[in-house]
Motif scaffolding. Structure first.
Motif, PDB file in Angstrom:
ATOM      1  N   THR A  40      -2.790  42.627 -24.677  1.00  0.00           N
ATOM      2  CA  THR A  40      -2.480  43.000 -23.298  1.00  0.00           C
ATOM      3  C   THR A  40      -3.246  44.262 -22.911  1.00  0.00           C
ATOM      4  O   THR A  40      -2.816  45.041 -22.073  1.00  0.00           O
ATOM      5  N   VAL A  41      -4.369  44.457 -23.561  1.00  0.00           N
ATOM      6  CA  VAL A  41      -5.293  45.536 -23.203  1.00  0.00           C
ATOM      7  C   VAL A  41      -6.677  44.904 -23.094  1.00  0.00           C
ATOM      8  O   VAL A  41      -7.092  44.167 -23.997  1.00  0.00           O
ATOM      9  N   LEU A  42      -7.367  45.156 -22.003  1.00  0.00           N
ATOM     10  CA  LEU A  42      -8.746  44.684 -21.889  1.00  0.00           C
ATOM     11  C   LEU A  42      -9.628  45.551 -22.770  1.00  0.00           C
ATOM     12  O   LEU A  42      -9.455  46.777 -22.820  1.00  0.00           O
ATOM     13  N   ALA A  43     -10.598  44.919 -23.405  1.00  0.00           N
ATOM     14  CA  ALA A  43     -11.502  45.701 -24.246  1.00  0.00           C
ATOM     15  C   ALA A  43     -12.225  46.764 -23.417  1.00  0.00           C
ATOM     16  O   ALA A  43     -12.476  47.871 -23.906  1.00  0.00           O
ATOM     17  N   VAL A  44     -12.537  46.446 -22.151  1.00  0.00           N
ATOM     18  CA  VAL A  44     -13.225  47.446 -21.316  1.00  0.00           C
ATOM     19  C   VAL A  44     -12.366  48.679 -21.088  1.00  0.00           C
ATOM     20  O   VAL A  44     -12.880  49.776 -20.841  1.00  0.00           O
ATOM     21  N   MET A  45     -11.033  48.514 -21.165  1.00  0.00           N
ATOM     22  CA  MET A  45     -10.156  49.670 -20.986  1.00  0.00           C
ATOM     23  C   MET A  45     -10.288  50.650 -22.154  1.00  0.00           C
ATOM     24  O   MET A  45      -9.923  51.821 -22.031  1.00  0.00           O
ATOM     25  N   ALA A  46     -10.773  50.169 -23.285  1.00  0.00           N
ATOM     26  CA  ALA A  46     -10.926  51.033 -24.460  1.00  0.00           C
ATOM     27  C   ALA A  46     -12.266  51.760 -24.459  1.00  0.00           C
ATOM     28  O   ALA A  46     -12.528  52.572 -25.350  1.00  0.00           O
ATOM     29  N   ASP A  47     -13.097  51.467 -23.459  1.00  0.00           N
ATOM     30  CA  ASP A  47     -14.405  52.139 -23.379  1.00  0.00           C
ATOM     31  C   ASP A  47     -14.209  53.655 -23.355  1.00  0.00           C
ATOM     32  O   ASP A  47     -13.440  54.173 -22.538  1.00  0.00           O
ATOM     33  N   GLY A  48     -14.886  54.343 -24.266  1.00  0.00           N
ATOM     34  CA  GLY A  48     -14.767  55.799 -24.316  1.00  0.00           C
ATOM     35  C   GLY A  48     -13.551  56.287 -25.084  1.00  0.00           C
ATOM     36  O   GLY A  48     -13.288  57.484 -25.128  1.00  0.00           O
ATOM     37  N   HIS A  49     -12.815  55.336 -25.671  1.00  0.00           N
ATOM     38  CA  HIS A  49     -11.606  55.716 -26.412  1.00  0.00           C
ATOM     39  C   HIS A  49     -11.743  55.330 -27.884  1.00  0.00           C
ATOM     40  O   HIS A  49     -12.736  54.728 -28.289  1.00  0.00           O
ATOM     41  N   ALA A  50     -10.734  55.702 -28.668  1.00  0.00           N
ATOM     42  CA  ALA A  50     -10.749  55.442 -30.108  1.00  0.00           C
ATOM     43  C   ALA A  50      -9.718  54.380 -30.460  1.00  0.00           C
ATOM     44  O   ALA A  50      -8.554  54.480 -30.067  1.00  0.00           O
ATOM     45  N   VAL A  51     -10.171  53.363 -31.178  1.00  0.00           N
ATOM     46  CA  VAL A  51      -9.286  52.296 -31.627  1.00  0.00           C
ATOM     47  C   VAL A  51      -9.219  52.343 -33.149  1.00  0.00           C
ATOM     48  O   VAL A  51     -10.236  52.536 -33.821  1.00  0.00           O
ATOM     49  N   ARG A  52      -8.028  52.199 -33.684  1.00  0.00           N
ATOM     50  CA  ARG A  52      -7.885  52.116 -35.133  1.00  0.00           C
ATOM     51  C   ARG A  52      -7.172  50.808 -35.459  1.00  0.00           C
ATOM     52  O   ARG A  52      -6.127  50.498 -34.882  1.00  0.00           O
ATOM     53  N   THR A  53      -7.764  50.057 -36.358  1.00  0.00           N
ATOM     54  CA  THR A  53      -7.176  48.785 -36.763  1.00  0.00           C
ATOM     55  C   THR A  53      -6.732  48.892 -38.216  1.00  0.00           C
ATOM     56  O   THR A  53      -6.964  49.894 -38.891  1.00  0.00           O
ATOM     57  N   VAL A  54      -6.136  47.806 -38.692  1.00  0.00           N
ATOM     58  CA  VAL A  54      -5.638  47.817 -40.077  1.00  0.00           C
ATOM     59  C   VAL A  54      -6.781  48.066 -41.065  1.00  0.00           C
ATOM     60  O   VAL A  54      -6.573  48.654 -42.131  1.00  0.00           O
ATOM     61  N   GLU A  55      -7.998  47.645 -40.676  1.00  0.00           N
ATOM     62  CA  GLU A  55      -9.139  47.889 -41.574  1.00  0.00           C
ATOM     63  C   GLU A  55      -9.419  49.381 -41.740  1.00  0.00           C
ATOM     64  O   GLU A  55     -10.075  49.793 -42.708  1.00  0.00           O
ATOM     65  N   GLY A  56      -8.941  50.181 -40.779  1.00  0.00           N
ATOM     66  CA  GLY A  56      -9.205  51.614 -40.829  1.00  0.00           C
ATOM     67  C   GLY A  56      -8.176  52.406 -41.624  1.00  0.00           C
ATOM     68  O   GLY A  56      -8.264  53.632 -41.713  1.00  0.00           O
ATOM     69  N   LEU A  57      -7.188  51.726 -42.187  1.00  0.00           N
ATOM     70  CA  LEU A  57      -6.155  52.449 -42.938  1.00  0.00           C
ATOM     71  C   LEU A  57      -6.647  52.879 -44.316  1.00  0.00           C
ATOM     72  O   LEU A  57      -6.363  53.975 -44.783  1.00  0.00           O
TER      73      LEU A  57
END
Lengths: 176, 291
Positions: A61-78
């Motif tokens: 429920t988040v558009l990928a374009v909304m993450a532009d300029g932001h930081a995303v952390r996924t399970v791979e980043g743990l």
């Protein structure tokens, strides 16, 4: 197409994407980060949870374009340098997963909770994961797993290796 | 896989930029804030905007400020901020009451007060909260700003007074002495929309009588405040009997419908009981007897 530049697990990623691409599909299909699961598609189940600027969100429920300029952390980043995050270790220690489908979302929420509140009560953990569904109904062990990580902020240290590694080693030694 | 119809995407850099984009992109363009109502509708193709104007970067709309006799809440204030704000916890605990029963913590990390009010879902909680508190909505458009009372702003389910090229920028909530507020909701399961919900705000006169009272409900077909019920308490010492009478009159003013969430009779019962509880809690909070 819209150009995006998103920090994913500490690395800057640039892509041209269709604006209607959901963050969950961008992560899985464009970047191959399939650790983030795609579940109900309706903001209910929470298995697609990732951290956006450190706060857990449902990536269906988040558009990928909304993450532009932001930081995303996924399970791979743990996992860092081959060492699992204490929350991941907690899920091993306390049997926090059965089928594992909800696990990546639970891990990301657990990590975010502990970053904000290092010593949560069981009630606070339950509240934190209340937007996520475990269809194995293994909630009690998920709460214990996150609580384990709160009790072991450095994860399994050498002195405590017996708790997890020891049990596994013993089993392996039996046939020999 | 639920994917929306194609749309053009533009990111607003300021409120004025958002207004200009709305003008330029026309009637089929829409603002998107947290997106937790609009995106699900777009995924089901119940909404097919030709363009989305993303206002998530507008930090200028993300604030909670005490400003003399009122508190100003920026429209991009997210639901979790309504819960965590020390200012709102102290002055308007109803926000934390309501915030905690909006969807779930993950949704509350994205959802905004402006988005909730503009979506105007009949089961949505924050419109009732703002009605109860006598809040004023500030809209900005090409011709400047205008302020509307909540009854003027909120026209009914999914309908507000905002013009296409207007942006809801702020809610202004009056601060009253010796006041308390509370909200309670019954839901089928955690995170669901309300079966019924009720909120109340009370300010007491120095002699302990009710100086001002606001009652507002969600999901039971009552868009305005129940004037008759409020009149029962205004100017009187609030006994349990009077509160129960006000709650009963409130329930009478509702027009709930039978649906999957419950029968109209059940919802009317909830409207009465929840209203009774929140008025009593608001009074206790006004007296400093309860947090």
């Amino acid at each position: 197409m819209t150009h995006v530049s998103i920090e994913i697990n500490g690395a800057q990623v640039e892509r041209d994407i269709d604006p209607r691409t959901l963050l969950v599909h961008f992560l899985r299909d464009d970047l191959g980060l399939t650790g983030t699961h795609w579940g109900c598609d309706t903001t209910n189940c929470g298995t697609c949870t990732v951290q956006l600027d450190g706060r857990p969100v449902k990536s269906c429920t988040v558009l990928a374009v909304m993450a532009d300029g932001h930081a995303v952390r996924t399970v791979e980043g743990l996992e860092v340098d081959g060492v699992l995050d204490p929350v991941q270790q907690g899920f091993m220690e306390e049997h926090g997963l059965q089928c594992g489908f909800c696990t990546p979302g639970m891990l990301m929420t657990g990590r975010a909770l502990l970053d904000a509140h290092p010593h949560p009560s069981d009630g606070e953990i339950r509240e934190a994961i209340s937007g996520q569904i475990c269809r194995c109904t293994g909630y009690a062990t998920i709460v214990r797993s996150i609580q384990w990580a709160a009790d072991h902020p450095a994860g399994i240290t050498n002195g405590e290796a017996g708790e997890a590694g020891g049990a596994a080693e013993e089993k392996e030694e039996v046939p020999a | 896989m639920q994917i929306s119809a194609p749309f053009d995407y533009a990111r607003a850099t300021s409120v004025d930029d958002a207004i200009a984009l709305l003008d330029r992109l026309g009637e089929e363009s829409r603002l998107i804030a947290g997106g937790h109502s609009l995106l699900p509708m777009m995924k089901l193709r119940l909404a097919r905007p030709e363009a989305l104007i993303d206002i998530n970067e507008l930090a200028e709309l993300d604030y909670i400020r005490e400003d003399g006799a009122e508190v100003r809440i920026g429209a991009m204030t997210r639901h979790y901020e309504l819960i965590e704000s020390p200012v709102l916890q102290r002055l308007f605990p109803i926000f934390a009451d309501a915030g905690r029963v909006i969807a779930d913590p993950l949704v509350r990390n994205r959802g905004t007060i402006g988005g909730s009010l503009c979506q105007a879902d009949p089961g949505e909680d924050l419109t009732a909260v703002c009605i109860v508190l006598d809040a004023v909505a500030v809209l900005r458009g090409p011709k400047g700003e205008r302020t509307l009372t909540m009854p003027e702003f909120h026209r009914g389910p999914y309908e507000t007074a905002a013009e296409h090229n207007e942006v809801l920028v702020e809610l202004r909530v009056p601060v009253r002495p010796r006041s308390g507020s509370a909200y309670e909701k019954v839901e089928r399961r955690v995170g669901d929309y309300a079966v019924a919900a009720s909120g109340a705000a009370v300010s007491l006169a120095e002699d302990g009588t009710v100086a001002e009272i606001g009652i507002g409900l969600a999901a039971v077909g009552l868009d305005d405040r129940p004037a008759e019920a409020e009149a029962v308490l205004r100017g009187r010492a609030p006994s349990e009997e009077l509160v129960a009478e006000a709650a009963r009159l409130t329930a009478e003013a509702t027009e709930p419908i039978d649906d999957l969430r419950g029968t109209a009779a059940y919802k009317r019962h909830l409207a009465s009981e929840l209203t009774r509880r929140v008025i009593l809690r608001a009074i206790a909070r006004a007296k400093g007897q309860e947090r």
